[in-house]
Motif scaffolding. Structure first.
Motif, PDB file in Angstrom:
ATOM      1  N   VAL A  60       0.862  -1.184   0.000  1.00  0.00           N
ATOM      2  CA  VAL A  60       0.000   0.000   0.000  1.00  0.00           C
ATOM      3  C   VAL A  60       0.896   1.231   0.000  1.00  0.00           C
ATOM      4  O   VAL A  60       1.731   1.397   0.893  1.00  0.00           O
ATOM      5  CB  VAL A  60      -0.938   0.013   1.222  1.00  0.00           C
ATOM      6  N   ARG A  61       0.728   2.084  -0.999  1.00  0.00           N
ATOM      7  CA  ARG A  61       1.481   3.336  -1.078  1.00  0.00           C
ATOM      8  C   ARG A  61       0.537   4.489  -0.793  1.00  0.00           C
ATOM      9  O   ARG A  61      -0.570   4.562  -1.354  1.00  0.00           O
ATOM     10  CB  ARG A  61       2.118   3.480  -2.454  1.00  0.00           C
ATOM     11  N   TYR A  62       0.971   5.401   0.062  1.00  0.00           N
ATOM     12  CA  TYR A  62       0.089   6.469   0.514  1.00  0.00           C
ATOM     13  C   TYR A  62       0.919   7.693   0.871  1.00  0.00           C
ATOM     14  O   TYR A  62       2.138   7.686   0.742  1.00  0.00           O
ATOM     15  CB  TYR A  62      -0.759   5.996   1.709  1.00  0.00           C
ATOM     16  N   GLY A  63       0.253   8.744   1.339  1.00  0.00           N
ATOM     17  CA  GLY A  63       0.925  10.007   1.609  1.00  0.00           C
ATOM     18  C   GLY A  63       0.799  10.945   0.417  1.00  0.00           C
ATOM     19  O   GLY A  63       0.282  10.583  -0.645  1.00  0.00           O
ATOM     20  N   ILE A  64       1.281  12.168   0.573  1.00  0.00           N
ATOM     21  CA  ILE A  64       1.121  13.188  -0.466  1.00  0.00           C
ATOM     22  C   ILE A  64       1.776  12.747  -1.770  1.00  0.00           C
ATOM     23  O   ILE A  64       1.175  12.784  -2.839  1.00  0.00           O
ATOM     24  CB  ILE A  64       1.722  14.526   0.007  1.00  0.00           C
ATOM     25  N   ASN A  65       3.027  12.344  -1.679  1.00  0.00           N
ATOM     26  CA  ASN A  65       3.772  11.958  -2.874  1.00  0.00           C
ATOM     27  C   ASN A  65       3.795  10.451  -3.073  1.00  0.00           C
ATOM     28  O   ASN A  65       4.570   9.948  -3.885  1.00  0.00           O
ATOM     29  CB  ASN A  65       5.206  12.494  -2.790  1.00  0.00           C
ATOM     30  N   LYS A  66       2.980   9.751  -2.316  1.00  0.00           N
ATOM     31  CA  LYS A  66       2.932   8.276  -2.357  1.00  0.00           C
ATOM     32  C   LYS A  66       4.306   7.676  -2.075  1.00  0.00           C
ATOM     33  O   LYS A  66       4.679   6.633  -2.625  1.00  0.00           O
ATOM     34  CB  LYS A  66       2.420   7.792  -3.719  1.00  0.00           C
ATOM     35  N   ASP A  67       5.083   8.347  -1.206  1.00  0.00           N
ATOM     36  CA  ASP A  67       6.402   7.854  -0.865  1.00  0.00           C
ATOM     37  C   ASP A  67       6.421   7.072   0.440  1.00  0.00           C
ATOM     38  O   ASP A  67       7.474   6.662   0.919  1.00  0.00           O
ATOM     39  CB  ASP A  67       7.406   9.009  -0.787  1.00  0.00           C
ATOM     40  N   LEU A  68       5.250   6.858   1.038  1.00  0.00           N
ATOM     41  CA  LEU A  68       5.121   5.983   2.192  1.00  0.00           C
ATOM     42  C   LEU A  68       4.517   4.670   1.726  1.00  0.00           C
ATOM     43  O   LEU A  68       3.645   4.645   0.860  1.00  0.00           O
ATOM     44  CB  LEU A  68       4.235   6.616   3.265  1.00  0.00           C
ATOM     45  N   SER A  69       4.958   3.575   2.308  1.00  0.00           N
ATOM     46  CA  SER A  69       4.424   2.281   1.899  1.00  0.00           C
ATOM     47  C   SER A  69       4.435   1.308   3.062  1.00  0.00           C
ATOM     48  O   SER A  69       5.258   1.416   3.982  1.00  0.00           O
ATOM     49  CB  SER A  69       5.226   1.702   0.728  1.00  0.00           C
ATOM     50  N   SER A  70       3.498   0.360   3.031  1.00  0.00           N
ATOM     51  CA  SER A  70       3.433  -0.728   4.005  1.00  0.00           C
ATOM     52  C   SER A  70       3.251  -2.022   3.233  1.00  0.00           C
ATOM     53  O   SER A  70       2.462  -2.074   2.281  1.00  0.00           O
ATOM     54  CB  SER A  70       2.275  -0.523   4.991  1.00  0.00           C
ATOM     55  N   ASP A  71       3.982  -3.061   3.643  1.00  0.00           N
ATOM     56  CA  ASP A  71       3.921  -4.347   2.965  1.00  0.00           C
ATOM     57  C   ASP A  71       3.285  -5.405   3.855  1.00  0.00           C
ATOM     58  O   ASP A  71       3.451  -5.390   5.086  1.00  0.00           O
ATOM     59  CB  ASP A  71       5.326  -4.812   2.569  1.00  0.00           C
ATOM     60  N   PHE A  72       2.572  -6.320   3.223  1.00  0.00           N
ATOM     61  CA  PHE A  72       1.961  -7.456   3.905  1.00  0.00           C
ATOM     62  C   PHE A  72       2.183  -8.672   3.019  1.00  0.00           C
ATOM     63  O   PHE A  72       2.201  -8.560   1.795  1.00  0.00           O
ATOM     64  CB  PHE A  72       0.469  -7.208   4.136  1.00  0.00           C
ATOM     65  N   PHE A  73       2.350  -9.851   3.632  1.00  0.00           N
ATOM     66  CA  PHE A  73       2.711 -11.038   2.862  1.00  0.00           C
ATOM     67  C   PHE A  73       1.723 -12.180   3.110  1.00  0.00           C
ATOM     68  O   PHE A  73       1.186 -12.321   4.214  1.00  0.00           O
ATOM     69  CB  PHE A  73       4.118 -11.498   3.246  1.00  0.00           C
ATOM     70  N   PHE A  74       1.499 -12.961   2.083  1.00  0.00           N
ATOM     71  CA  PHE A  74       0.737 -14.208   2.230  1.00  0.00           C
ATOM     72  C   PHE A  74       1.397 -15.284   1.387  1.00  0.00           C
ATOM     73  O   PHE A  74       2.169 -14.989   0.469  1.00  0.00           O
ATOM     74  CB  PHE A  74      -0.739 -14.015   1.863  1.00  0.00           C
ATOM     75  N   GLU A  75       1.092 -16.542   1.705  1.00  0.00           N
ATOM     76  CA  GLU A  75       1.733 -17.680   1.055  1.00  0.00           C
ATOM     77  C   GLU A  75       0.766 -18.389   0.119  1.00  0.00           C
ATOM     78  O   GLU A  75      -0.434 -18.495   0.398  1.00  0.00           O
ATOM     79  CB  GLU A  75       2.232 -18.679   2.101  1.00  0.00           C
ATOM     80  N   VAL A  76       1.312 -18.868  -0.990  1.00  0.00           N
ATOM     81  CA  VAL A  76       0.581 -19.764  -1.888  1.00  0.00           C
ATOM     82  C   VAL A  76       1.336 -21.085  -1.896  1.00  0.00           C
ATOM     83  O   VAL A  76       2.525 -21.131  -2.239  1.00  0.00           O
ATOM     84  CB  VAL A  76       0.476 -19.184  -3.313  1.00  0.00           C
ATOM     85  N   LYS A  77       0.660 -22.172  -1.502  1.00  0.00           N
ATOM     86  CA  LYS A  77       1.294 -23.488  -1.400  1.00  0.00           C
ATOM     87  C   LYS A  77       0.444 -24.541  -2.095  1.00  0.00           C
ATOM     88  O   LYS A  77      -0.769 -24.387  -2.231  1.00  0.00           O
ATOM     89  CB  LYS A  77       1.512 -23.883   0.068  1.00  0.00           C
ATOM     90  N   ASP A  78       1.109 -25.604  -2.486  1.00  0.00           N
ATOM     91  CA  ASP A  78       0.414 -26.711  -3.132  1.00  0.00           C
ATOM     92  C   ASP A  78       0.125 -27.774  -2.079  1.00  0.00           C
ATOM     93  O   ASP A  78       0.897 -28.709  -1.872  1.00  0.00           O
ATOM     94  CB  ASP A  78       1.273 -27.300  -4.250  1.00  0.00           C
ATOM     95  N   TYR A  79      -0.978 -27.599  -1.378  1.00  0.00           N
ATOM     96  CA  TYR A  79      -1.381 -28.585  -0.381  1.00  0.00           C
ATOM     97  C   TYR A  79      -2.895 -28.578  -0.278  1.00  0.00           C
ATOM     98  O   TYR A  79      -3.573 -27.685  -0.768  1.00  0.00           O
ATOM     99  CB  TYR A  79      -0.736 -28.297   0.968  1.00  0.00           C
ATOM    100  N   VAL A  80      -3.421 -29.614   0.343  1.00  0.00           N
ATOM    101  CA  VAL A  80      -4.869 -29.783   0.443  1.00  0.00           C
ATOM    102  C   VAL A  80      -5.298 -29.511   1.873  1.00  0.00           C
ATOM    103  O   VAL A  80      -4.755 -30.095   2.818  1.00  0.00           O
ATOM    104  CB  VAL A  80      -5.296 -31.200   0.022  1.00  0.00           C
ATOM    105  N   LEU A  81      -6.218 -28.607   2.032  1.00  0.00           N
ATOM    106  CA  LEU A  81      -6.751 -28.326   3.358  1.00  0.00           C
ATOM    107  C   LEU A  81      -7.555 -29.526   3.858  1.00  0.00           C
ATOM    108  O   LEU A  81      -8.243 -30.182   3.081  1.00  0.00           O
ATOM    109  CB  LEU A  81      -7.663 -27.098   3.315  1.00  0.00           C
ATOM    110  N   PRO A  82      -7.468 -29.889   5.129  1.00  0.00           N
ATOM    111  CA  PRO A  82      -8.256 -31.010   5.656  1.00  0.00           C
ATOM    112  C   PRO A  82      -9.746 -30.705   5.545  1.00  0.00           C
ATOM    113  O   PRO A  82     -10.192 -29.601   5.832  1.00  0.00           O
ATOM    114  CB  PRO A  82      -7.812 -31.093   7.126  1.00  0.00           C
ATOM    115  N   ARG A  83     -10.500 -31.717   5.130  1.00  0.00           N
ATOM    116  CA  ARG A  83     -11.940 -31.537   4.978  1.00  0.00           C
ATOM    117  C   ARG A  83     -12.645 -31.555   6.329  1.00  0.00           C
ATOM    118  O   ARG A  83     -13.664 -30.911   6.511  1.00  0.00           O
ATOM    119  CB  ARG A  83     -12.506 -32.627   4.071  1.00  0.00           C
ATOM    120  N   PHE A  84     -12.096 -32.348   7.274  1.00  0.00           N
ATOM    121  CA  PHE A  84     -12.732 -32.420   8.584  1.00  0.00           C
ATOM    122  C   PHE A  84     -11.683 -32.794   9.617  1.00  0.00           C
ATOM    123  O   PHE A  84     -10.575 -33.234   9.294  1.00  0.00           O
ATOM    124  CB  PHE A  84     -13.889 -33.427   8.577  1.00  0.00           C
ATOM    125  N   ASP A  85     -12.043 -32.619  10.865  1.00  0.00           N
ATOM    126  CA  ASP A  85     -11.173 -32.947  11.991  1.00  0.00           C
ATOM    127  C   ASP A  85     -11.856 -33.985  12.871  1.00  0.00           C
ATOM    128  O   ASP A  85     -13.099 -34.043  12.955  1.00  0.00           O
ATOM    129  CB  ASP A  85     -10.863 -31.698  12.826  1.00  0.00           C
TER     130      ASP A  85
END
Length: 346
Positions: free
Chosen positions: A213-238
């Motif tokens: 996200v870039r913000y501020g008057i000149n858009k010279d401020l920024s904040s980063d956030f990360f997420f993962e993409v993986k090749d796995y199967v979420l459990p259907r039930f517990d």
């Protein structure tokens, strides 16, 4: 102290101190102006004005100006009483200031035209654009192919007040640092939280993705956030076992519960195999004294309670534990999960 060439004359003196104060002496009358050293855009600051040895209230005007003299903010005139501190609130917004050259400076000016005490003092202060923070949220930290990433972004001041009437730029980059989404968003009083969606598709790049996200008057401020993409199967039930706290040789029944639920909360429909026995710590062997196969219907909500007769084992050796085993198979997919519990002492 007097500096420079020539002689020093006894004149009313203005002193600018390191603590951002202005102080003057004139015929026994004095004034004191305390200002911040740094102005943060969009944040309210306080200027404190005090006057001394005056017979009446002194009207004081406080303004924020460019170094060229252009007024950006004018506070309501405050009446300063002798010996009392009067606060004046000042605030400069992005809309008022526009683009500043580097270095960024403004002038805080305090002025009184009263016949009792006349002064006009200025303080040059630094303006910082780092008065905002951006918070980014996704619906989960890890995604798989064909998932949709749901994003929320909010920009706030350092007082945690949502920023309105401001534009931010939302960027999403894949693990190869290629921008897959670039969007300009106008934040308003009715739209302080930006929502966005990213369709990963059937073959997304695995690894760490970045939301910037870039913000501020000149858009010279920024904040980063990360997420993962993986090749796995979420459990259907517990599957979970709720064992008894303890079992003694005189208990008539041994009671326990097996719960099997889908990740969205509903009970599993399928079949269950349950076994109960005694585990020997010394040999690692188990003696099974009860087992059975049961049907899990929709009306049971994935919960199966058991009350197994104790069969009069009497006094158990100290090195034995209750052994509970459960296996649940979902009817629709055939997926099976097994679980064992050895937490109950005999």
């Amino acid at each position: 102290a007097c500096r420079g060439w020539g002689h020093c004359a006894m004149q009313p003196t203005t002193i600018l101190l390191a603590l951002s104060t202005a102080f003057a002496v004139a015929n026994g009358q004095r004034y004191l102006v305390v200002t911040p050293d740094v102005l943060r855009l969009g944040v309210e600051h306080k200027v404190v004005v005090s006057v001394y040895n005056v017979g009446s209230d002194i009207p004081v005007e406080v303004t924020v100006e460019r170094e060229s003299g252009e007024t950006l903010f004018s506070a309501p005139t405050v009446s300063a009483s002798a010996g009392a501190a009067s606060e004046v609130a000042i605030e400069v917004t992005e809309a008022a200031i526009g683009r500043l050259s580097t270095p960024r400076y403004l002038v805080i000016r305090a002025k009184s035209s009263s016949l009792s005490l006349t002064f006009d003092t200025r303080k040059r202060v630094v303006v910082t654009l780092k008065s905002l923070m951006a918070f980014v949220q996704t619906d989960k930290p890890i995604y798989v192919r064909d998932d949709t990433v749901y994003i929320r972004v909010v920009v706030v001041t350092c007082c945690l007040v949502p920023v309105i009437n401001s534009e931010v730029i939302l960027l999403v980059k894949n693990p190869k640092n290629v921008t897959t989404l670039r969007e300009k968003v106008q934040l308003s009083s009715n739209y302080v939280i930006k929502r966005a969606e990213i369709e990963l598709g059937p073959d997304p790049l695995e690894g760490t993705w970045t939301i910037r996200v870039r913000y501020g008057i000149n858009k010279d401020l920024s904040s980063d956030f990360f997420f993962e993409v993986k090749d796995y199967v979420l459990p259907r039930f517990d599957v979970a076992i709720s064992p008894p706290e303890h079992v003694t040789g005189t208990d008539q029944f041994i009671r326990y519960r097996v719960t099997s639920k889908y990740t969205y909360g509903k009970g599993v429909v399928g079949s269950m195999t349950a076994k109960l026995g005694v585990w020997d710590d010394d040999t690692g062997n188990v003696t099974i004294f009860h087992q059975g196969r049961f049907t899990l219907s929709a009306g049971e909500n994935g919960v199966k309670d058991f009350a197994v007769p104790n069969r009069g084992y009497g006094v158990f050796p100290a090195n034995q534990k209750l052994w509970i085993y459960a296996s649940v198979r979902e009817r629709a997919s055939g997926i099976k999960y097994n679980i064992t519990d050895l937490t109950t002492r005999l």
